[in-house]
Design a protein around this motif. Structure first.
Motif, PDB file in Angstrom:
ATOM      1  N   MET A   1       0.834  -1.205   0.000  1.00 38.95           N
ATOM      2  CA  MET A   1       0.000   0.000   0.000  1.00 38.95           C
ATOM      3  C   MET A   1       0.866   1.250   0.000  1.00 38.95           C
ATOM      4  O   MET A   1       0.580   2.223  -0.700  1.00 38.95           O
ATOM      5  CB  MET A   1      -0.917  -0.001   1.233  1.00 38.95           C
ATOM      6  CG  MET A   1      -2.072  -0.985   1.125  1.00 38.95           C
ATOM      7  SD  MET A   1      -2.945  -1.206   2.695  1.00 38.95           S
ATOM      8  CE  MET A   1      -3.672   0.414   2.912  1.00 38.95           C
ATOM      9  N   LYS A   2       1.941   1.241   0.784  1.00 43.48           N
ATOM     10  CA  LYS A   2       2.834   2.411   0.834  1.00 43.48           C
ATOM     11  C   LYS A   2       3.547   2.595  -0.502  1.00 43.48           C
ATOM     12  O   LYS A   2       3.682   3.708  -0.991  1.00 43.48           O
ATOM     13  CB  LYS A   2       3.859   2.243   1.957  1.00 43.48           C
ATOM     14  CG  LYS A   2       3.244   2.440   3.335  1.00 43.48           C
ATOM     15  CD  LYS A   2       4.321   2.347   4.406  1.00 43.48           C
ATOM     16  CE  LYS A   2       3.827   1.508   5.566  1.00 43.48           C
ATOM     17  NZ  LYS A   2       4.891   1.014   6.425  1.00 43.48           N
TER      18      LYS A   2
ATOM     19  N   ALA B   1       2.511   1.724  -3.382  1.00 39.12           N
ATOM     20  CA  ALA B   1       1.561   2.234  -4.370  1.00 39.12           C
ATOM     21  C   ALA B   1       1.381   3.751  -4.226  1.00 39.12           C
ATOM     22  O   ALA B   1       1.266   4.469  -5.222  1.00 39.12           O
ATOM     23  CB  ALA B   1       0.222   1.512  -4.223  1.00 39.12           C
ATOM     24  N   VAL B   2       1.375   4.241  -2.994  1.00 40.68           N
ATOM     25  CA  VAL B   2       1.255   5.691  -2.785  1.00 40.68           C
ATOM     26  C   VAL B   2       2.506   6.406  -3.289  1.00 40.68           C
ATOM     27  O   VAL B   2       2.428   7.422  -3.977  1.00 40.68           O
ATOM     28  CB  VAL B   2       1.026   6.033  -1.293  1.00 40.68           C
ATOM     29  CG1 VAL B   2       1.083   7.538  -1.056  1.00 40.68           C
ATOM     30  CG2 VAL B   2      -0.314   5.490  -0.827  1.00 40.68           C
TER      31      VAL B   2
END
Ligand SMILES: [Zn+2]
Lengths: 199, 93
Positions: free
Chosen positions: A132-133, A135-136
């Motif tokens: 998730m990180k 992807a950010v």
């Protein structure tokens, strides 16, 4: 912090009260560091942005007007400091005024794996958080800054617009694009686990 | 296998219109009429159902992402750079 607390602190800050300066740091260092870390993607740059934010804030405190809260004002200074640094690093990719309202072909959903019903331990595992990180980090900075303030730091649309000097509609459309891209990335990632790769 | 082939069917005019409103739907700020319309559409459109659900789930997962803590050393260096060490409030946590 209530508006009245804010006003009292601002008065002390503007009077040059060092205890008030320290209070401002104590109340906000943690969230500014978080923002900086997520914007910059590494601790070293995040610390630089953190320090720069408070140095700039102290210099500009006389000009602070209570149209926004102190914390939104600090977010604004920090976002600017981060964007400035990113622009130096990746000048081609990072332009604040980049007209991003292009054809939205790149945000059309393509991945239709329904990861909603995966078990919590898959959704919340450390590796998923890392993904998730990542992807950010990979979002274009114009989308990343909006997404971080709105969905990670929990600012309202208005506060985000204020912090980034954007219109409400620009915040909404960038947030939308950021979320669509992230949905796509997470779907791709979780599809691997939903297809027998669970461990 | 992921269900990619369905992508073509998905880009209907209606679906596009709903996708444009996904953020408001996820935030609970979509107006009631459109919301009902979308939910009816989702009953018949598998792709939209998946996109809406995973979109909302994505937002929820990010809301729950654990926040990194500021390391003590970073905090200390900040006070030092700002020349405010002696004014630092007592740690009451
Ligand atoms: Zn549809």
């Amino acid at each position: 912090m209530t508006q009245a607390d804010d006003a009292a602190l601002v008065a002390r800050l503007q009077a040059g009260d060092q205890t008030a300066y320290a209070q401002l740091v104590e109340d906000n260092a943690s969230r500014i560091y978080r923002l900086a870390l997520r914007m910059m993607g590494n601790e070293e740059d995040a610390e630089d942005v953190l320090q720069e934010t408070f140095l700039s804030a102290f210099k500009a405190i006389d000009k602070f007007q209570s149209r926004s809260s102190l914390s939104t004002w600090l977010y604004r200074i920090a976002s600017n400091a981060a964007l400035m640094r990113l622009r130096k690093k990746e000048p081609v990719q990072v332009s604040v005024d980049e007209p991003i309202e292009r054809d939205d072909g790149d945000t059309l959903p393509r991945q239709f794996f329904d990861f909603c019903c995966l078990p919590e331990e898959t959704l919340l595992r450390d590796e998923a958080h890392e993904e998730m990180k990542r992807a950010v980090d990979e979002l274009p900075v114009t989308l990343r800054s909006v997404f971080i303030l709105r969905d990670i730091e929990g600012l309202s649309t208005e506060e985000t617009a204020n912090a980034l000097d954007l219109s409400i509609s620009a915040v909404k459309s960038r947030l939308m694009r950021a979320r669509l891209k992230l949905r796509e990335e997470l779907s791709t990632y979780f599809a691997r686990y939903g297809n027998g790769a669970q461990n | 296998m992921t269900s990619e082939p369905a992508a073509d069917n998905h880009a209907t005019h209606d679906c596009r219109r709903y996708i444009d409103n996904l953020s408001d739907y996820a935030d609970g700020t979509l107006d009631d009429d459109l919301c009902r319309e979308l939910e009816t559409h989702m009953e018949h459109c598998e792709n939209c159902r998946v996109v809406v659900n995973t979109f909302t789930k994505t937002v929820t997962l990010y809301h729950q992402l654990p926040a990194p803590e500021i390391p003590n050393t970073v905090r200390e260096r900040l006070y030092k750079v700002l020349d405010l060490r002696e004014f630092r409030p007592e740690d009451d946590e």
